[in-house]
Design a protein around this motif. Structure first.
Motif, PDB file in Angstrom:
ATOM      1  N   LYS A 140       0.640  -1.048  -0.008  1.00  0.00           N
ATOM      2  CA  LYS A 140       0.134  -0.064   0.240  1.00  0.00           C
ATOM      3  C   LYS A 140       0.952   0.918   0.005  1.00  0.00           C
ATOM      4  N   ALA A 141       2.036   0.837  -0.764  1.00  0.00           N
ATOM      5  CA  ALA A 141       2.578   1.875  -0.826  1.00  0.00           C
ATOM      6  C   ALA A 141       1.694   3.282  -1.916  1.00  0.00           C
ATOM      7  N   THR A 142       1.780   2.560  -2.548  1.00  0.00           N
ATOM      8  CA  THR A 142       0.656   3.670  -3.297  1.00  0.00           C
ATOM      9  C   THR A 142      -0.731   3.286  -3.233  1.00  0.00           C
ATOM     10  N   PHE A 143      -1.263   4.717  -2.821  1.00  0.00           N
ATOM     11  CA  PHE A 143      -2.695   4.635  -2.789  1.00  0.00           C
ATOM     12  C   PHE A 143      -3.909   5.355  -3.339  1.00  0.00           C
ATOM     13  N   LYS A 144      -4.401   5.371  -3.384  1.00  0.00           N
ATOM     14  CA  LYS A 144      -5.234   6.504  -3.760  1.00  0.00           C
ATOM     15  C   LYS A 144      -6.197   7.371  -2.666  1.00  0.00           C
ATOM     16  N   ARG A 145      -6.115   8.563  -3.019  1.00  0.00           N
ATOM     17  CA  ARG A 145      -7.013   9.812  -2.227  1.00  0.00           C
ATOM     18  C   ARG A 145      -8.271   9.416  -2.570  1.00  0.00           C
ATOM     19  N   GLU A 146      -9.383  10.377  -1.501  1.00  0.00           N
ATOM     20  CA  GLU A 146     -11.131  10.137  -2.111  1.00  0.00           C
ATOM     21  C   GLU A 146     -10.346  11.143  -2.848  1.00  0.00           C
ATOM     22  N   ASP A 147     -10.526  12.493  -3.288  1.00  0.00           N
ATOM     23  CA  ASP A 147     -10.136  13.061  -4.413  1.00  0.00           C
ATOM     24  C   ASP A 147      -9.744  13.147  -5.484  1.00  0.00           C
ATOM     25  N   GLY A 148      -9.122  11.677  -5.121  1.00  0.00           N
ATOM     26  CA  GLY A 148      -8.930  11.102  -7.022  1.00  0.00           C
ATOM     27  C   GLY A 148      -7.434  10.901  -7.141  1.00  0.00           C
ATOM     28  N   ILE A 149      -6.670  11.485  -6.285  1.00  0.00           N
ATOM     29  CA  ILE A 149      -5.152  11.997  -6.439  1.00  0.00           C
ATOM     30  C   ILE A 149      -4.290  10.255  -6.370  1.00  0.00           C
ATOM     31  N   VAL A 150      -3.516   9.645  -7.200  1.00  0.00           N
ATOM     32  CA  VAL A 150      -2.997   8.903  -6.557  1.00  0.00           C
ATOM     33  C   VAL A 150      -1.123   8.951  -6.702  1.00  0.00           C
ATOM     34  N   LEU A 151      -1.079   8.735  -4.559  1.00  0.00           N
ATOM     35  CA  LEU A 151       0.225   9.032  -4.517  1.00  0.00           C
ATOM     36  C   LEU A 151       0.858   8.059  -3.825  1.00  0.00           C
ATOM     37  N   MET A 152       2.214   8.212  -3.711  1.00  0.00           N
ATOM     38  CA  MET A 152       3.521   7.154  -3.567  1.00  0.00           C
ATOM     39  C   MET A 152       3.839   7.331  -1.500  1.00  0.00           C
ATOM     40  N   ASP A 153       3.566   6.441  -0.784  1.00  0.00           N
ATOM     41  CA  ASP A 153       4.304   6.431   0.575  1.00  0.00           C
ATOM     42  C   ASP A 153       5.614   5.994   0.225  1.00  0.00           C
ATOM     43  N   PHE A 154       6.849   7.134   0.323  1.00  0.00           N
ATOM     44  CA  PHE A 154       8.231   6.071   0.279  1.00  0.00           C
ATOM     45  C   PHE A 154       8.746   5.113   0.711  1.00  0.00           C
ATOM     46  N   HIS A 155       7.747   5.720   2.220  1.00  0.00           N
ATOM     47  CA  HIS A 155       8.852   5.268   3.102  1.00  0.00           C
ATOM     48  C   HIS A 155       8.407   3.699   3.953  1.00  0.00           C
ATOM     49  N   ARG A 156       6.991   3.198   3.139  1.00  0.00           N
ATOM     50  CA  ARG A 156       6.198   1.836   2.327  1.00  0.00           C
ATOM     51  C   ARG A 156       7.357   1.037   1.638  1.00  0.00           C
ATOM     52  N   CYS A 157       7.404   1.852  -0.443  1.00  0.00           N
ATOM     53  CA  CYS A 157       8.196   1.605  -0.521  1.00  0.00           C
ATOM     54  C   CYS A 157       9.211   0.652  -0.791  1.00  0.00           C
ATOM     55  N   ILE A 158       8.525  -1.115  -0.761  1.00  0.00           N
ATOM     56  CA  ILE A 158      10.140  -1.733  -1.381  1.00  0.00           C
ATOM     57  C   ILE A 158      10.716  -1.909  -2.381  1.00  0.00           C
TER      58      ILE A 158
END
Length: 262
Positions: A140-158
């Motif tokens: 879940k390092a990449t996820f979609k917000r309620e406003d439609g933006i797809v984001l990256m959580d660099f801390h979670r990315c393996i």
């Protein structure tokens, strides 16, 4: 049999802990990063935050020139600390130019006009309504917000790159090398990344959080319009009503949120 089962559980638990903790530990142990850069990056929405149900972009290719295109790419990459590696194999891209044939591979046209052949099409993450990358990411390092933006959580990315394989637009880049050594001037208001993580356009979520539209719209001289696609009274919806537009690879069912007026 009992001993084998016990050993298996020990290994499984140990692997799970390592998998979940390693990205955070890697960032925390990066001494150069901690000492060399104090960051104020935050996506916490303030009172002036721009909010919506499904954010997107309309790119008016009739207004895009080579100069404007380069201006947009440079502004985006400089602001978001996108490294500029000399080796093309390690290239990191948030927004870049493509010709029509490579941008719209599903819309082949043997009789393409000369104008469209010479038009620089700016491509980026499409912030899809049904993002394949989000489904493919195991952490879940990449996820979609309620406003439609797809984001990256660099801390979670393996660094598994499943999201890159799933994205049909080639909108994600992987840091094979340390990106920080390839940044000429670091913007301390936005975080740098580390080797081994994926990154991409975030639709300037950090700017939206403080009431500012994406940077690409600001420097595009009117060629790019941002807005809520679910708001019928928005400028972006009016543009789409009044002009013919196309999207990339719509047949795949990802419902991209970036439209091109041609």
């Amino acid at each position: 049999m009992k001993k084998n089962r016990r050993d298996f559980l020990k290994i499984a638990c140990s692997s799970a802990l390592t998998l979940s903790a390693s990205p955070v530990l890697s960032l925390a142990s990066d001494k150069k990063h901690k000492e060399g850069q104090k960051e104020s990056y935050s996506l916490s929405k303030g009172e002036k935050a721009i909010e919506g149900k499904r954010f997107g972009l309309v790119i008016d290719t009739r207004k895009i020139t080579k100069e404007i295109s380069e201006k947009i790419v440079n502004a985006c990459h400089k602001t978001h600390n996108v490294p500029n590696h000399e080796n093309h194999k390690h290239e990191i891209k948030w927004v870049w130019e493509e010709d029509y044939e490579h941008a719209f591979t599903d819309l082949e046209n043997d009789m393409l006009s000369e104008k469209l052949k010479d038009t620089p099409f700016l491509v980026l993450c499409n912030h899809c309504e049904e993002p394949a990358c989000v489904r493919a990411c195991p952490t879940k390092a990449t996820f979609k917000r309620e406003d439609g933006i797809v984001l990256m959580d660099f801390h979670r990315c393996i660094g598994c790159r499943f999201c890159m394989a799933a994205c049909p637009y080639g909108s994600r880049s992987f840091n094979y090398k340390d990106p920080r050594v390839a940044i000429e001037e670091t913007n301390k208001k936005f975080p740098t990344r580390m080797k081994g993580v994926v990154e991409k356009c975030n639709l300037c979520a950090e700017r939206l959080a403080v009431g500012e539209e994406p940077l690409c719209t600001k420097v595009s001289e009117g060629a790019i319009v941002f807005g809520d696609l679910n708001d019928e009274g928005s400028q972006i919806r009016q543009l789409l009503k009044e002009n013919f537009s196309i999207r990339r690879k719509v047949h795949l069912g990802t419902y991209p949120s970036v439209y091109y007026i041609v």
